[in-house]
Design a protein around this motif. Sequence first.
Motif, PDB file in Angstrom:
ATOM      1  N   CYS A 189      42.890  41.312  36.764  1.00 13.63           N
ATOM      2  CA  CYS A 189      42.719  40.308  36.994  1.00 13.63           C
ATOM      3  C   CYS A 189      43.023  39.153  35.592  1.00 13.63           C
ATOM      4  O   CYS A 189      43.631  38.067  35.336  1.00 13.63           O
ATOM      5  CB  CYS A 189      40.988  39.394  37.451  1.00 13.63           C
ATOM      6  N   CYS A 190      42.506  39.851  34.871  1.00 13.86           N
ATOM      7  CA  CYS A 190      42.891  38.987  33.430  1.00 13.86           C
ATOM      8  C   CYS A 190      43.939  38.770  33.193  1.00 13.86           C
ATOM      9  O   CYS A 190      44.607  38.134  32.296  1.00 13.86           O
ATOM     10  CB  CYS A 190      42.652  40.512  32.272  1.00 13.86           C
ATOM     11  N   LEU A 191      45.059  40.244  33.670  1.00 12.27           N
ATOM     12  CA  LEU A 191      46.561  40.360  33.252  1.00 12.27           C
ATOM     13  C   LEU A 191      47.379  39.302  33.999  1.00 12.27           C
ATOM     14  O   LEU A 191      48.403  38.392  33.383  1.00 12.27           O
ATOM     15  CB  LEU A 191      46.783  41.935  33.108  1.00 12.27           C
ATOM     16  N   LEU A 192      47.044  39.314  35.039  1.00 15.14           N
ATOM     17  CA  LEU A 192      47.446  38.599  35.869  1.00 15.14           C
ATOM     18  C   LEU A 192      47.437  37.172  35.376  1.00 15.14           C
ATOM     19  O   LEU A 192      48.050  36.087  35.482  1.00 15.14           O
ATOM     20  CB  LEU A 192      46.824  38.701  37.194  1.00 15.14           C
ATOM     21  N   SER A 193      45.838  36.742  34.765  1.00 12.15           N
ATOM     22  CA  SER A 193      45.772  34.700  34.354  1.00 12.15           C
ATOM     23  C   SER A 193      47.336  34.996  32.574  1.00 12.15           C
ATOM     24  O   SER A 193      47.138  34.184  32.690  1.00 12.15           O
ATOM     25  CB  SER A 193      44.708  35.919  33.702  1.00 12.15           C
ATOM     26  N   ILE A 194      47.011  35.964  32.191  1.00 13.25           N
ATOM     27  CA  ILE A 194      47.841  35.763  30.955  1.00 13.25           C
ATOM     28  C   ILE A 194      48.791  35.437  31.536  1.00 13.25           C
ATOM     29  O   ILE A 194      50.194  35.014  30.961  1.00 13.25           O
ATOM     30  CB  ILE A 194      47.951  37.016  30.021  1.00 13.25           C
ATOM     31  N   LEU A 195      49.403  36.444  32.490  1.00 11.43           N
ATOM     32  CA  LEU A 195      51.213  36.536  33.316  1.00 11.43           C
ATOM     33  C   LEU A 195      51.303  34.716  33.785  1.00 11.43           C
ATOM     34  O   LEU A 195      52.266  34.149  33.445  1.00 11.43           O
ATOM     35  CB  LEU A 195      52.029  37.198  34.155  1.00 11.43           C
ATOM     36  N   TRP A 196      50.118  34.592  34.581  1.00 10.57           N
ATOM     37  CA  TRP A 196      50.377  32.601  34.820  1.00 10.57           C
ATOM     38  C   TRP A 196      50.270  31.650  33.830  1.00 10.57           C
ATOM     39  O   TRP A 196      51.275  30.944  34.245  1.00 10.57           O
ATOM     40  CB  TRP A 196      49.065  32.958  35.910  1.00 10.57           C
ATOM     41  N   SER A 197      49.596  31.903  32.735  1.00 11.20           N
ATOM     42  CA  SER A 197      49.769  31.529  32.126  1.00 11.20           C
ATOM     43  C   SER A 197      50.927  30.939  30.892  1.00 11.20           C
ATOM     44  O   SER A 197      51.583  30.149  30.744  1.00 11.20           O
ATOM     45  CB  SER A 197      48.461  31.158  30.721  1.00 11.20           C
ATOM     46  N   SER A 198      51.767  32.770  31.054  1.00 11.10           N
ATOM     47  CA  SER A 198      52.922  32.216  30.379  1.00 11.10           C
ATOM     48  C   SER A 198      54.084  31.515  31.263  1.00 11.10           C
ATOM     49  O   SER A 198      54.508  30.382  30.565  1.00 11.10           O
ATOM     50  CB  SER A 198      52.884  34.094  30.052  1.00 11.10           C
ATOM     51  N   TYR A 199      53.491  31.985  33.009  1.00  8.86           N
ATOM     52  CA  TYR A 199      55.012  31.170  33.012  1.00  8.86           C
ATOM     53  C   TYR A 199      54.992  29.859  33.625  1.00  8.86           C
ATOM     54  O   TYR A 199      55.724  28.975  33.163  1.00  8.86           O
ATOM     55  CB  TYR A 199      54.527  31.604  34.476  1.00  8.86           C
ATOM     56  N   ARG A 200      53.447  29.126  33.493  1.00 10.03           N
ATOM     57  CA  ARG A 200      53.293  28.263  33.214  1.00 10.03           C
ATOM     58  C   ARG A 200      53.456  27.470  31.860  1.00 10.03           C
ATOM     59  O   ARG A 200      54.251  26.129  31.956  1.00 10.03           O
ATOM     60  CB  ARG A 200      51.703  27.850  33.566  1.00 10.03           C
TER      61      ARG A 200
END
Length: 279
Positions: A189-200
């Motif tokens: 979940c933490c990794l997905l959150s980082i990826l989503w923030s990076s994408y945004r």
Amino acid sequence: MATKYFGLEQAKTDFLTKFYQREYLDLFLENILLESRLNKREFCLAVVDLDHFKRINDRFGHVFGDEILKYFCSTLRLTLTNTRHTSFRYGGDEFVVVFQEKNSKEAYRLLRKFSYNLSRRPFLMHNRFYRVTSSSGIACFPNDATTPDELVKMADSAAYFSKRNGRNLTTMSRKIKYLRLRNNFLAVCCLLSILWSSYRLYRAMNIFIDPAFKKIRNVRVTLKPEYLDVLVLKNGAFLEGRILAETDDRIIFSIYLKSGEGNSVFHKSEIAQIKRRSR
């Protein structure tokens, strides 16, 4: 209260901690296992480890380390005063506590109370307070293991899990699989959150920054030439650069900028003066 049976009537205690020596643990466990099987009772074994003890010894010396061990064991003894238990010194900073007729939840609460008491009762040495913590693991008969070796091994693995996951923790052996799954899930979940923030952030950069780059796409990074022509425009602008080509009514001018160089076309009607630099 420590029990004086199951083969411990003549057992010797460790001179420093006053807990039973390790050599009597196997006989004690064999006897309590036999008694528990006959009476169909459960009991729990906990491995309790002093956190960062090697670092304490290396930094302050073995005399200081011995005093820490005494303090640690006295706190454990005071916490378990009204509980049927038997304590052994298993290694240098590792202890085994056997809780008679206690289930895993009861043993867990007692060990968490011990950790709380450690935090509320800091170690005083040379007019300075030191905070000490412990990591522990619990295994119970018969739910977790049915032999002495298995009980110690599973409790030790649970204590190791506590150390690996931040220390100052108590872990029940039966919950290790669940805790590992939970930790892995949280990590994903933490990794997905980082990826989503990076994408945004990437999208934001495209929306606000990309147009600016498009406007200067014809600009190239270059060193400032030693000799530059100068255009003085009628609107008062003063431009340095190089004249690339000239016709009767137009001039193609390479403008020097601090960030690089770009080309532009000027009508001679816009120009007030041209200063040509000799090469």
